[in-house]
Design a protein around this motif. Structure first.
Motif, PDB file in Angstrom:
ATOM      1  N   PRO A   1      43.437  77.979  -5.649  1.00 21.29           N
ATOM      2  CA  PRO A   1      42.766  76.660  -5.703  1.00 21.29           C
ATOM      3  C   PRO A   1      41.658  77.387  -6.721  1.00 21.29           C
ATOM      4  CG  PRO A   1      42.675  77.497  -3.331  1.00 21.29           C
ATOM      5  CD  PRO A   1      43.501  78.454  -4.315  1.00 21.29           C
ATOM      6  N   PRO A   2      41.042  76.454  -7.627  1.00 19.27           N
ATOM      7  CA  PRO A   2      40.293  76.659  -8.798  1.00 19.27           C
ATOM      8  C   PRO A   2      39.316  77.816  -8.698  1.00 19.27           C
ATOM      9  CG  PRO A   2      40.347  74.412  -8.648  1.00 19.27           C
ATOM     10  CD  PRO A   2      41.134  74.999  -7.542  1.00 19.27           C
ATOM     11  N   GLU A   3      38.480  77.766  -7.288  1.00 19.17           N
ATOM     12  CA  GLU A   3      37.381  78.614  -6.917  1.00 19.17           C
ATOM     13  C   GLU A   3      38.000  79.947  -6.539  1.00 19.17           C
ATOM     14  OE1 GLU A   3      38.187  75.996  -5.331  1.00 19.17           O
ATOM     15  OE2 GLU A   3      38.194  76.033  -3.219  1.00 19.17           O
ATOM     16  N   ASP A   4      39.263  80.326  -6.154  1.00 21.16           N
ATOM     17  CA  ASP A   4      39.964  81.606  -5.891  1.00 21.16           C
ATOM     18  C   ASP A   4      40.184  81.988  -7.220  1.00 21.16           C
ATOM     19  OD1 ASP A   4      39.408  80.865  -3.220  1.00 21.16           O
ATOM     20  OD2 ASP A   4      41.411  80.717  -3.035  1.00 21.16           O
ATOM     21  N   LEU A   5      40.605  81.160  -7.956  1.00 20.30           N
ATOM     22  CA  LEU A   5      41.056  81.584  -9.485  1.00 20.30           C
ATOM     23  C   LEU A   5      39.990  82.320 -10.088  1.00 20.30           C
ATOM     24  CD1 LEU A   5      43.759  80.473 -11.710  1.00 20.30           C
ATOM     25  CD2 LEU A   5      41.508  79.806 -12.586  1.00 20.30           C
ATOM     26  N   VAL A   6      38.656  81.601  -9.938  1.00 23.43           N
ATOM     27  CA  VAL A   6      37.648  82.005 -10.906  1.00 23.43           C
ATOM     28  C   VAL A   6      37.130  83.132 -10.346  1.00 23.43           C
ATOM     29  CG1 VAL A   6      35.456  81.709 -11.337  1.00 23.43           C
ATOM     30  CG2 VAL A   6      36.882  79.824 -11.616  1.00 23.43           C
ATOM     31  N   ARG A   7      37.302  83.425  -8.896  1.00 19.31           N
ATOM     32  CA  ARG A   7      36.809  84.673  -8.369  1.00 19.31           C
ATOM     33  C   ARG A   7      37.677  85.795  -8.590  1.00 19.31           C
ATOM     34  NH1 ARG A   7      36.801  82.893  -3.101  1.00 19.31           N
ATOM     35  NH2 ARG A   7      35.213  81.236  -3.599  1.00 19.31           N
ATOM     36  N   ARG A   8      39.028  85.422  -8.802  1.00 17.74           N
ATOM     37  CA  ARG A   8      39.911  86.661  -9.164  1.00 17.74           C
ATOM     38  C   ARG A   8      39.797  86.920 -10.688  1.00 17.74           C
ATOM     39  NH1 ARG A   8      44.969  88.357  -7.293  1.00 17.74           N
ATOM     40  NH2 ARG A   8      46.374  88.908  -8.724  1.00 17.74           N
ATOM     41  N   ALA A   9      39.418  86.127 -11.457  1.00 18.69           N
ATOM     42  CA  ALA A   9      39.292  86.353 -13.088  1.00 18.69           C
ATOM     43  C   ALA A   9      37.980  87.251 -13.226  1.00 18.69           C
ATOM     44  CB  ALA A   9      38.870  85.015 -13.706  1.00 18.69           C
ATOM     45  N   SER A  10      36.913  86.847 -12.435  1.00 21.96           N
ATOM     46  CA  SER A  10      35.610  87.449 -12.464  1.00 21.96           C
ATOM     47  C   SER A  10      36.213  89.049 -11.990  1.00 21.96           C
ATOM     48  CB  SER A  10      34.683  87.151 -11.601  1.00 21.96           C
ATOM     49  OG  SER A  10      33.722  87.975 -11.473  1.00 21.96           O
ATOM     50  N   GLU A  11      36.924  89.266 -10.937  1.00 20.88           N
ATOM     51  CA  GLU A  11      37.201  90.668 -10.215  1.00 20.88           C
ATOM     52  C   GLU A  11      38.124  91.532 -11.467  1.00 20.88           C
ATOM     53  OE1 GLU A  11      37.400  89.124  -5.559  1.00 20.88           O
ATOM     54  OE2 GLU A  11      39.448  89.585  -6.757  1.00 20.88           O
ATOM     55  N   LYS A  12      38.939  90.659 -12.199  1.00 21.86           N
ATOM     56  CA  LYS A  12      39.603  91.384 -13.408  1.00 21.86           C
ATOM     57  C   LYS A  12      38.937  91.768 -14.457  1.00 21.86           C
ATOM     58  CE  LYS A  12      43.660  91.182 -10.805  1.00 21.86           C
ATOM     59  NZ  LYS A  12      44.373  92.448 -10.234  1.00 21.86           N
ATOM     60  N   GLY A  13      37.612  91.310 -14.538  1.00 21.67           N
ATOM     61  CA  GLY A  13      36.866  91.543 -15.498  1.00 21.67           C
ATOM     62  C   GLY A  13      36.625  90.525 -16.633  1.00 21.67           C
ATOM     63  N   VAL A  14      37.353  89.327 -16.456  1.00 23.03           N
ATOM     64  CA  VAL A  14      37.103  88.294 -17.165  1.00 23.03           C
ATOM     65  C   VAL A  14      35.572  87.812 -17.429  1.00 23.03           C
ATOM     66  CG1 VAL A  14      37.946  85.929 -18.015  1.00 23.03           C
ATOM     67  CG2 VAL A  14      39.447  87.572 -17.151  1.00 23.03           C
ATOM     68  N   THR A  15      35.032  87.619 -18.765  1.00 27.08           N
ATOM     69  CA  THR A  15      33.748  87.254 -18.746  1.00 27.08           C
ATOM     70  C   THR A  15      33.893  85.635 -19.145  1.00 27.08           C
ATOM     71  OG1 THR A  15      33.917  87.885 -21.049  1.00 27.08           O
ATOM     72  CG2 THR A  15      32.880  89.504 -19.286  1.00 27.08           C
TER      73      THR A  15
ATOM     74  N   PRO B   1      49.292  84.964  -8.505  1.00 26.11           N
ATOM     75  CA  PRO B   1      49.245  86.554  -8.287  1.00 26.11           C
ATOM     76  C   PRO B   1      50.421  87.283  -8.120  1.00 26.11           C
ATOM     77  CG  PRO B   1      47.599  85.441  -6.846  1.00 26.11           C
ATOM     78  CD  PRO B   1      48.905  84.601  -7.275  1.00 26.11           C
ATOM     79  N   GLY B   2      50.483  88.589  -8.534  1.00 29.16           N
ATOM     80  CA  GLY B   2      51.690  89.457  -8.365  1.00 29.16           C
ATOM     81  C   GLY B   2      52.749  89.229  -9.346  1.00 29.16           C
ATOM     82  N   ALA B   3      52.294  88.790 -10.698  1.00 32.05           N
ATOM     83  CA  ALA B   3      53.302  88.710 -11.903  1.00 32.05           C
ATOM     84  C   ALA B   3      52.334  89.498 -12.927  1.00 32.05           C
ATOM     85  CB  ALA B   3      53.684  87.205 -12.237  1.00 32.05           C
ATOM     86  N   PRO B   4      52.415  90.874 -12.784  1.00 34.81           N
ATOM     87  CA  PRO B   4      51.642  91.747 -13.730  1.00 34.81           C
ATOM     88  C   PRO B   4      51.715  91.434 -15.207  1.00 34.81           C
ATOM     89  CG  PRO B   4      53.259  93.055 -12.708  1.00 34.81           C
ATOM     90  CD  PRO B   4      53.543  91.617 -12.178  1.00 34.81           C
ATOM     91  N   TRP B   5      52.650  90.810 -15.573  1.00 31.63           N
ATOM     92  CA  TRP B   5      52.902  90.272 -16.808  1.00 31.63           C
ATOM     93  C   TRP B   5      52.144  89.095 -17.536  1.00 31.63           C
ATOM     94  CZ3 TRP B   5      56.591  90.167 -13.324  1.00 31.63           C
ATOM     95  CH2 TRP B   5      56.838  88.689 -13.054  1.00 31.63           C
ATOM     96  N   CYS B   6      51.621  88.495 -16.458  1.00 30.41           N
ATOM     97  CA  CYS B   6      50.494  87.511 -16.995  1.00 30.41           C
ATOM     98  C   CYS B   6      49.660  87.081 -15.899  1.00 30.41           C
ATOM     99  CB  CYS B   6      51.306  86.017 -16.925  1.00 30.41           C
ATOM    100  SG  CYS B   6      52.580  85.578 -15.722  1.00 30.41           S
ATOM    101  N   GLU B   7      48.736  88.391 -15.773  1.00 27.82           N
ATOM    102  CA  GLU B   7      47.612  88.324 -14.832  1.00 27.82           C
ATOM    103  C   GLU B   7      46.182  87.915 -15.615  1.00 27.82           C
ATOM    104  OE1 GLU B   7      45.723  88.327 -12.441  1.00 27.82           O
ATOM    105  OE2 GLU B   7      46.918  89.575 -11.299  1.00 27.82           O
ATOM    106  N   LEU B   8      45.392  87.503 -15.016  1.00 23.88           N
ATOM    107  CA  LEU B   8      43.966  86.946 -15.600  1.00 23.88           C
ATOM    108  C   LEU B   8      43.650  88.270 -16.447  1.00 23.88           C
ATOM    109  CD1 LEU B   8      43.144  84.918 -12.646  1.00 23.88           C
ATOM    110  CD2 LEU B   8      43.125  83.979 -14.766  1.00 23.88           C
ATOM    111  N   GLY B   9      43.019  87.778 -17.703  1.00 20.76           N
ATOM    112  CA  GLY B   9      42.457  88.929 -18.290  1.00 20.76           C
ATOM    113  C   GLY B   9      43.362  89.852 -18.991  1.00 20.76           C
ATOM    114  N   SER B  10      44.718  89.835 -18.550  1.00 22.90           N
ATOM    115  CA  SER B  10      45.572  90.943 -19.145  1.00 22.90           C
ATOM    116  C   SER B  10      46.225  90.407 -20.301  1.00 22.90           C
ATOM    117  CB  SER B  10      46.708  91.385 -17.723  1.00 22.90           C
ATOM    118  OG  SER B  10      47.304  92.458 -18.390  1.00 22.90           O
TER     119      SER B  10
END
Ligand code: AMP
Ligand code: FE
Ligand code: FE
Ligand code: ZN
Length: 312
Positions: A45-59, A278-287
């Motif tokens: 869901p959008p809110e979980d995605l944003v949280r994950r992006a933040s955890e991955k260091g996306v600004t 999640p679970g596809a390291p080749w297309c992870e948020l911020g990567s």
């Protein structure tokens, strides 16, 4: 692949033109301008995605769901909570010389009337397309697919990945890749293009709403270099301003090729993970692969520019 080094790019560009600026540190920001939530075919869901992006260091994040902006409200709320910068985004399907092409729209006015009407039409197009795909699959003795795929999409209009998930669950195919190869990909039953508007139209929707049109993942269309140049040129003439240079699932050769295309066509450069789940390291948020030097980043042209030192 690795953490994105967006800050470095801003530094390179500015030192190239010989302006004495404060060097932007690599760690200052990390920009991901392409990802998907449950508002289209993503898993979070959008809110979980944003949280994950933040955890991955996306600004700086743009949520770019297929043909919809319905996830942007929840994403904006979450972005305020976690302190990440959210850029308005969407990824629009269109047709260019019988190829389905994706155009990312960035930093537009989400309340623009014409764009919202167009998105409603696009939603209708998606429903009509889903029913057509189901009819074609029914002819192959795979029944009730529109109902099942809609259930997978949480009651919203199903995209091809939702059809793929049903085909996997029902044991028709072993995985999603096989579902596309046999039933949903280019030239197969699910490859229904007739409902998409033209490239020119969708670029106009975005620019008319004050946004920036970006040609998404140019290598994914499997076009020859000549055709890709023709597409890029038509896109620019239609008002498109940027292409995705750094995107997931491409080689460093692709990256170099796209950087060159970007320079030749005098376009801005964008980047994004195209994260879906999640679970596809080749297309992870911020990567995102480091952008080649000498390109002008699209985020310098946002309403609130990112990474342009104040002294320029
Ligand atoms: P749609 O917009 O409904 O046509 O679905 C397009 C989406 O399907 C893309 O954004 C990808 O997420 C997914 N997709 C396209 N081709 C493939 C493939 N060969 N294997 C897995 N997923 C794919
Ligand atoms: Fe997708
Ligand atoms: Fe796409
Ligand atoms: Zn996408």
């Amino acid at each position: 692949m690795g953490p994105c080094l967006t800050g470095t790019l801003a530094h390179c560009i500015n030192s190239e033109i010989g302006i004495d600026v404060t060097i932007t540190q690599e760690a200052d920001f990390c920009i991901d301008l392409h990802c998907h939530s449950t508002a289209s075919d993503g898993a979070l869901p959008p809110e979980d995605l944003v949280r994950r992006a933040s955890e991955k260091g996306v600004t700086h994040l743009a949520l770019t769901d297929h043909d919809t902006i319905s996830g942007l409200h929840d994403a904006t709320m979450a972005a305020q909570t976690v302190g990440i910068n959210l850029v308005a985004g969407t990824e629009l399907s269109c047709l260019w010389k019988s190829h389905t092409i994706h155009i990312v729209g960035l930093d537009f006015d989400t309340s623009n009337e014409n764009l919202n009407t167009a998105l409603e039409r696009q939603n209708d197009n998606r429903w009509r397309r889903a029913r057509t795909i189901a009819e074609k699959l029914a002819k192959l003795k795979i029944d009730n697919m529109v109902e099942k795929a809609t259930f997978k999409a949480g009651g919203d209009v199903p995209g091809r990945p939702h059809f793929a998930r049903v085909l996997v669950e029902e044991g028709v195919v072993k995985d999603s890749a096989q579902a596309f190869k046999r039933y949903l990909g280019t030239g197969k039953a699910g490859d229904v293009k007739g409902f998409w508007p033209s490239l020119e139209e969708v670029v106009q929707w975005i620019t008319g709403a004050g946004g920036i049109a970006v040609l998404a993942h140019p290598r994914k269309y499997k076009l020859t270099a000549t055709k890709l140049r023709a597409l890029t040129s038509d896109f620019r003439q239609a008002g498109g301003r940027a292409i995705e240079v750094a995107t997931s699932g491409q080689s460093s050769g692709d990256l170099g090729f796209l950087a060159e295309l970007c320079r030749r066509e005098n376009l801005l450069a964008s980047q994004g993970s195209d994260f879906h789940f999640p679970g596809a390291p080749w297309c992870e948020l911020g990567s995102i692969m480091k952008m080649p030097e000498g390109l002008e980043p699209v985020w310098h042209y946002f309403r609130q520019p990112v990474g342009v030192p104040a002294t320029v």
